[in-house]
Design an enzyme around this catalytic site. Sequence first.
Site, mmCIF file in Angstrom:
data_model
loop_
_atom_site.group_PDB
_atom_site.id
_atom_site.type_symbol
_atom_site.label_atom_id
_atom_site.label_comp_id
_atom_site.label_asym_id
_atom_site.label_seq_id
_atom_site.Cartn_x
_atom_site.Cartn_y
_atom_site.Cartn_z
ATOM 1 C CE LYS A 57 -9.915 -3.747 3.401
ATOM 2 N NZ LYS A 57 -9.680 -4.614 4.682
ATOM 3 C CD GLU B 184 -3.201 -0.851 2.416
ATOM 4 O OE1 GLU B 184 -3.084 -0.435 2.908
ATOM 5 O OE2 GLU B 184 -3.573 -1.673 2.107
#
Length: 428
Positions: free
Chosen positions: A336, A206
């Site tokens: 999500k 990330e």
Amino acid sequence: METAIESIQAREILDSRGRPTVEAEVHLVNGSMGLAQVPSGASTGSFEAHELRDGDKGRYSGKGVLTAVKNVEEQITPNLVKINALNQNLVDSKMIEIDGSPNKSNLGANAILAVSLATAKAAANSVGMPLYRYLGGPQASLLPVPLMNVINGGAHAANNVDIQEFMIVPVGATSFKEALRWGAEVFATLSGVLKDKGLLGGVGDEGGYAPNLGSNQEALDILIAAIEKAGYKPGEQVALALDVAASEFYKDGNYIYDGATHSPSELIDYLASLVDQYPIVSIEDGLHEEDWESWVQLTQKLGSKVQLVGDDLFVTNGSRLQKGIDMAAGNSILIKLNQIGSLSETLETIDLATRNSYRSVISHRSGETEDTTIADLAVGTRAGQIKTGSLCRSERVAKYNRLLRIEDELGDRAVYAGVIGLGPKSRS
């Protein structure tokens, strides 16, 4: 009907880890088109919707998605052609009906979500609206506070740090543009702090640094040093947040971290001690996804002080969130899209959270694409918070840049969530 679906195309593309994922195009009769790409996770909850992979070891080590692409073309498309793209619930429920499984394992959540999001984008384009406005109406003007993952551990990095994400949160900024600048400056300063300690290495999935540190506390101390060196006040201007991802180090009813085995109550006490020592405003997945009773204890101990976010615990699933609400487990949910697998169900889960005073944090996955839907989703739902990684790697920065554009479009109507987007401690 001008807004009816005319055709759908799907293809296999690559995500930010070089693994295949699904992209879909939805074309309407009036010429409008929507394009969407789906992400995938590394640290995944056991109860997530099923991501369909080919299993052919001769292609992409079995991770190809040609079966999901074929399902879009051969099963989804014939059933959606001529349906009004403005009726998102009908589009999504039709795909769920065709799939017929409890977790979208027949068609694949990656196939269904790609078409679901592409349909919403095509519909927004057909009525001349940006996606955030199409989803949220005229009141969609709240820019989210970003939870920026700048030190990676756990499943997101090959190092010896147990906690998966150490985040900086620019709560004191007055605009999203300012928040992004603060975050970028702290991230740049962090590079120098790590370099001075001989710890500067590569970045994780990330975009955060992944140094080998002696302890989880060392990561927090380094972040405090970087915040101060960048010229900001820890807590007041830039706070901290954690994604513990405790399911990843759970074994036989206990938690293995700092090189030893600990009971659930010991982990709760450990997290409480971190909250006392550091300006932490949010803790995600502090316990295992099925350790419900311990979640209740954690919430009783820390729920009035910090945001307690369920990711693996809730997996964007309304029924699991309802269980958490009924038990008073956690006080926030991570959202999500690919955990549940359709836009309609995602919006329903966010609505359930809002009605029960649970906050929603819109989130990326560790395997991302250049798709920026979650930026629009955060503004469209007035969620007030977004997690989309560090201040490097273009698949992360794309979401931040989209939010900058949205803030510019909104002009004087734009409001930055700042501390109002977070939990009790940040408002005290």
